[in-house]
Scaffold this motif. Structure first.
Motif, PDB file in Angstrom:
ATOM      1  N   ASP A 273     -79.207 -47.797   4.662  1.00  0.00           N
ATOM      2  CA  ASP A 273     -78.116 -48.538   5.311  1.00  0.00           C
ATOM      3  C   ASP A 273     -77.392 -49.426   4.304  1.00  0.00           C
ATOM      4  OD1 ASP A 273     -78.825 -47.419   7.736  1.00  0.00           O
ATOM      5  OD2 ASP A 273     -80.039 -49.132   8.367  1.00  0.00           O
ATOM      6  N   PHE A 274     -78.164 -50.063   3.410  1.00  0.00           N
ATOM      7  CA  PHE A 274     -77.544 -50.916   2.374  1.00  0.00           C
ATOM      8  C   PHE A 274     -76.563 -50.094   1.537  1.00  0.00           C
ATOM      9  CE2 PHE A 274     -81.867 -53.324   2.180  1.00  0.00           C
ATOM     10  CZ  PHE A 274     -81.592 -53.945   3.390  1.00  0.00           C
ATOM     11  N   ILE A 275     -76.988 -48.877   1.169  1.00  0.00           N
ATOM     12  CA  ILE A 275     -76.146 -48.021   0.342  1.00  0.00           C
ATOM     13  C   ILE A 275     -74.900 -47.579   1.118  1.00  0.00           C
ATOM     14  CG2 ILE A 275     -76.021 -45.816  -0.891  1.00  0.00           C
ATOM     15  CD1 ILE A 275     -79.056 -46.125  -1.412  1.00  0.00           C
ATOM     16  N   THR A 276     -75.091 -47.220   2.384  1.00  0.00           N
ATOM     17  CA  THR A 276     -73.953 -46.789   3.207  1.00  0.00           C
ATOM     18  C   THR A 276     -72.925 -47.896   3.352  1.00  0.00           C
ATOM     19  OG1 THR A 276     -75.317 -45.224   4.461  1.00  0.00           O
ATOM     20  CG2 THR A 276     -73.263 -45.957   5.489  1.00  0.00           C
ATOM     21  N   LEU A 277     -73.398 -49.119   3.629  1.00  0.00           N
ATOM     22  CA  LEU A 277     -72.482 -50.251   3.783  1.00  0.00           C
ATOM     23  C   LEU A 277     -71.768 -50.564   2.468  1.00  0.00           C
ATOM     24  CD1 LEU A 277     -74.746 -52.535   5.999  1.00  0.00           C
ATOM     25  CD2 LEU A 277     -72.615 -51.412   6.708  1.00  0.00           C
ATOM     26  N   ALA A 278     -72.521 -50.510   1.355  1.00  0.00           N
ATOM     27  CA  ALA A 278     -71.914 -50.761   0.051  1.00  0.00           C
ATOM     28  C   ALA A 278     -70.875 -49.699  -0.273  1.00  0.00           C
ATOM     29  CB  ALA A 278     -72.993 -50.794  -1.030  1.00  0.00           C
ATOM     30  N   GLU A 279     -71.179 -48.451   0.053  1.00  0.00           N
ATOM     31  CA  GLU A 279     -70.252 -47.365  -0.261  1.00  0.00           C
ATOM     32  C   GLU A 279     -68.959 -47.473   0.534  1.00  0.00           C
ATOM     33  OE1 GLU A 279     -71.182 -42.956  -1.496  1.00  0.00           O
ATOM     34  OE2 GLU A 279     -71.223 -43.130   0.704  1.00  0.00           O
ATOM     35  N   LYS A 280     -69.035 -47.950   1.755  1.00  0.00           N
ATOM     36  CA  LYS A 280     -67.812 -48.169   2.544  1.00  0.00           C
ATOM     37  C   LYS A 280     -66.910 -49.181   1.849  1.00  0.00           C
ATOM     38  CE  LYS A 280     -69.567 -46.927   7.122  1.00  0.00           C
ATOM     39  NZ  LYS A 280     -68.666 -45.778   7.273  1.00  0.00           N
ATOM     40  N   ARG A 281     -67.496 -50.224   1.288  1.00  0.00           N
ATOM     41  CA  ARG A 281     -66.715 -51.216   0.559  1.00  0.00           C
ATOM     42  C   ARG A 281     -66.183 -50.638  -0.755  1.00  0.00           C
ATOM     43  NH1 ARG A 281     -69.066 -56.512  -0.758  1.00  0.00           N
ATOM     44  NH2 ARG A 281     -66.917 -57.248  -0.513  1.00  0.00           N
ATOM     45  N   ILE A 282     -66.991 -49.829  -1.420  1.00  0.00           N
ATOM     46  CA  ILE A 282     -66.545 -49.190  -2.661  1.00  0.00           C
ATOM     47  C   ILE A 282     -65.332 -48.310  -2.379  1.00  0.00           C
ATOM     48  CG2 ILE A 282     -67.174 -47.519  -4.453  1.00  0.00           C
ATOM     49  CD1 ILE A 282     -70.101 -48.543  -4.120  1.00  0.00           C
ATOM     50  N   ASN A 283     -65.407 -47.514  -1.321  1.00  0.00           N
ATOM     51  CA  ASN A 283     -64.286 -46.646  -0.968  1.00  0.00           C
ATOM     52  C   ASN A 283     -63.028 -47.440  -0.643  1.00  0.00           C
ATOM     53  OD1 ASN A 283     -65.383 -44.059  -1.298  1.00  0.00           O
ATOM     54  ND2 ASN A 283     -66.388 -44.127   0.685  1.00  0.00           N
ATOM     55  N   ALA A 284     -63.203 -48.609  -0.032  1.00  0.00           N
ATOM     56  CA  ALA A 284     -62.051 -49.431   0.339  1.00  0.00           C
ATOM     57  C   ALA A 284     -61.441 -50.156  -0.863  1.00  0.00           C
ATOM     58  CB  ALA A 284     -62.465 -50.450   1.404  1.00  0.00           C
ATOM     59  N   LEU A 285     -62.278 -50.536  -1.834  1.00  0.00           N
ATOM     60  CA  LEU A 285     -61.821 -51.397  -2.923  1.00  0.00           C
ATOM     61  C   LEU A 285     -61.517 -50.661  -4.227  1.00  0.00           C
ATOM     62  CD1 LEU A 285     -64.326 -54.370  -2.472  1.00  0.00           C
ATOM     63  CD2 LEU A 285     -61.909 -54.347  -1.848  1.00  0.00           C
ATOM     64  N   LEU A 286     -62.252 -49.593  -4.501  1.00  0.00           N
ATOM     65  CA  LEU A 286     -62.154 -48.948  -5.808  1.00  0.00           C
ATOM     66  C   LEU A 286     -60.942 -48.034  -5.893  1.00  0.00           C
ATOM     67  CD1 LEU A 286     -63.609 -48.714  -8.542  1.00  0.00           C
ATOM     68  CD2 LEU A 286     -64.867 -46.765  -7.601  1.00  0.00           C
ATOM     69  N   ARG A 287     -60.177 -48.198  -6.949  1.00  0.00           N
ATOM     70  CA  ARG A 287     -59.072 -47.292  -7.259  1.00  0.00           C
ATOM     71  C   ARG A 287     -59.365 -46.698  -8.627  1.00  0.00           C
ATOM     72  NH1 ARG A 287     -58.606 -48.119  -2.794  1.00  0.00           N
ATOM     73  NH2 ARG A 287     -56.803 -48.681  -1.512  1.00  0.00           N
ATOM     74  N   SER A 288     -59.924 -45.504  -8.656  1.00  0.00           N
ATOM     75  CA  SER A 288     -60.400 -44.915  -9.901  1.00  0.00           C
ATOM     76  C   SER A 288     -60.046 -43.443  -9.960  1.00  0.00           C
ATOM     77  CB  SER A 288     -61.920 -45.087  -9.996  1.00  0.00           C
ATOM     78  OG  SER A 288     -62.475 -44.236 -10.966  1.00  0.00           O
ATOM     79  N   ARG A 289     -59.813 -42.934 -11.177  1.00  0.00           N
ATOM     80  CA  ARG A 289     -59.539 -41.508 -11.344  1.00  0.00           C
ATOM     81  C   ARG A 289     -60.725 -40.660 -10.906  1.00  0.00           C
ATOM     82  NH1 ARG A 289     -62.265 -39.688 -15.777  1.00  0.00           N
ATOM     83  NH2 ARG A 289     -62.866 -41.227 -17.345  1.00  0.00           N
ATOM     84  N   PHE A 290     -61.942 -41.246 -10.868  1.00  0.00           N
ATOM     85  CA  PHE A 290     -63.113 -40.504 -10.421  1.00  0.00           C
ATOM     86  C   PHE A 290     -62.945 -39.991  -8.992  1.00  0.00           C
ATOM     87  CE2 PHE A 290     -65.895 -43.148 -13.460  1.00  0.00           C
ATOM     88  CZ  PHE A 290     -65.814 -42.186 -14.441  1.00  0.00           C
ATOM     89  N   GLN A 291     -62.172 -40.718  -8.189  1.00  0.00           N
ATOM     90  CA  GLN A 291     -62.034 -40.366  -6.778  1.00  0.00           C
ATOM     91  C   GLN A 291     -60.838 -39.466  -6.501  1.00  0.00           C
ATOM     92  OE1 GLN A 291     -62.122 -44.718  -6.245  1.00  0.00           O
ATOM     93  NE2 GLN A 291     -63.109 -44.258  -4.313  1.00  0.00           N
ATOM     94  N   GLU A 292     -59.996 -39.232  -7.491  1.00  0.00           N
ATOM     95  CA  GLU A 292     -58.798 -38.443  -7.263  1.00  0.00           C
ATOM     96  C   GLU A 292     -59.056 -36.959  -7.521  1.00  0.00           C
ATOM     97  OE1 GLU A 292     -55.316 -39.796  -9.210  1.00  0.00           O
ATOM     98  OE2 GLU A 292     -55.416 -41.814  -8.368  1.00  0.00           O
ATOM     99  N   ILE A 293     -58.685 -36.142  -6.548  1.00  0.00           N
ATOM    100  CA  ILE A 293     -58.825 -34.702  -6.699  1.00  0.00           C
ATOM    101  C   ILE A 293     -57.555 -34.034  -6.168  1.00  0.00           C
ATOM    102  CG2 ILE A 293     -61.327 -34.815  -6.437  1.00  0.00           C
ATOM    103  CD1 ILE A 293     -60.968 -33.579  -3.663  1.00  0.00           C
ATOM    104  N   GLU A 294     -57.408 -32.751  -6.458  1.00  0.00           N
ATOM    105  CA  GLU A 294     -56.277 -31.992  -5.945  1.00  0.00           C
ATOM    106  C   GLU A 294     -56.778 -30.886  -5.023  1.00  0.00           C
ATOM    107  OE1 GLU A 294     -53.699 -30.607  -9.039  1.00  0.00           O
ATOM    108  OE2 GLU A 294     -52.861 -32.615  -9.383  1.00  0.00           O
ATOM    109  N   SER A 295     -55.999 -30.636  -3.981  1.00  0.00           N
ATOM    110  CA  SER A 295     -56.347 -29.609  -3.010  1.00  0.00           C
ATOM    111  C   SER A 295     -55.106 -28.779  -2.706  1.00  0.00           C
ATOM    112  CB  SER A 295     -56.882 -30.258  -1.733  1.00  0.00           C
ATOM    113  OG  SER A 295     -57.242 -29.283  -0.777  1.00  0.00           O
TER     114      SER A 295
END
Length: 212
Positions: free
Chosen positions: A26-48
């Motif tokens: 649960d700690f990881i899930t909650l942290a990841e929700k915040r990471i997704n909301a706050l982080l702007r990184s090329r690691f998260q960008e993909i093309e479809s």
């Protein structure tokens, strides 16, 4: 201690928290929700690659979609920019099929100004949310494990009602987010995007705000 996988992250949190509790995931899930909301990184960008349905204005968004960073029509070979409009300003023409020039986000769909007159193809570059529980690892965890670790430790401290550590790990988490963005986005730069006027006509366009 290596922290490169979901399992290793759980072990590290148990060690730092000085206890192994059932809420670690649960700690990881909650942290990841915040990471997704706050982080702007090329690691998260993909093309479809997306394909329109003839007669429809809509294409379903990919799984994990969070935010569009670019959308291009590719039917004619070159990438032709499709410009974003807020829903309130979307010029909908639903009396006839045609080639789209604008798009917006409508719920879980891309929505265009025209119903498609053919099976147009598009490339969409977008921010995809991290989901380490399903992927086991990702580039953020591999290269910047402190983002996950400090974020999860902040959640663990909140559950333990340890305000002092909650504040400490929140500060460390924010610092890790900033460092990750600074490091991973160094190679990003603004670039002019050209259009094929033979296809889209002599429209005067601005790549930031759309048509002039």
């Amino acid at each position: 201690m290596s922290i490169a996988t979901y399992a290793e992250l759980q072990t590290a949190i148990a060690s730092w928290h000085h206890r192994s509790v059932s809420e670690i995931t649960d700690f990881i899930t909650l942290a990841e929700k915040r990471i997704n909301a706050l982080l702007r990184s090329r690691f998260q960008e993909i093309e479809s690659t997306l394909t329109a349905t003839v007669g429809s204005r809509y294409i379903a968004l990919p799984t994990g979609f969070q935010e569009v960073t670019g959308l291009w029509l590719t039917t004619y070979g070159n990438r032709i920019t499709i410009h974003y409009k807020v829903p309130e300003e979307m010029p909908v023409i639903d009396t006839s099929n045609g080639q789209p020039y604008y798009y917006t986000i409508d719920g879980t769909n891309l929505a265009f100004d025209y119903p498609a007159s053919q099976a147009f193809t598009f490339v969409m570059r977008y921010k995809k949310g991290l989901s380490i529980a399903s992927t086991s690892t990702n580039d953020v965890l591999t290269n910047h494990p402190s983002v996950y670790l400090y974020g999860a430790m902040r959640e663990a401290s909140i559950l333990s009602e340890d305000d002092r550590n909650a504040e400490k790990y929140e500060a460390l988490f924010q610092q890790a987010i900033e460092e990750t963005m600074r490091t991973t986005n160094k190679n990003k730069a603004f670039a002019e995007i050209s259009q094929d006027t033979a296809v889209v006509g002599n429209r005067r366009t601005n790549i930031i705000v759309g048509d002039l």
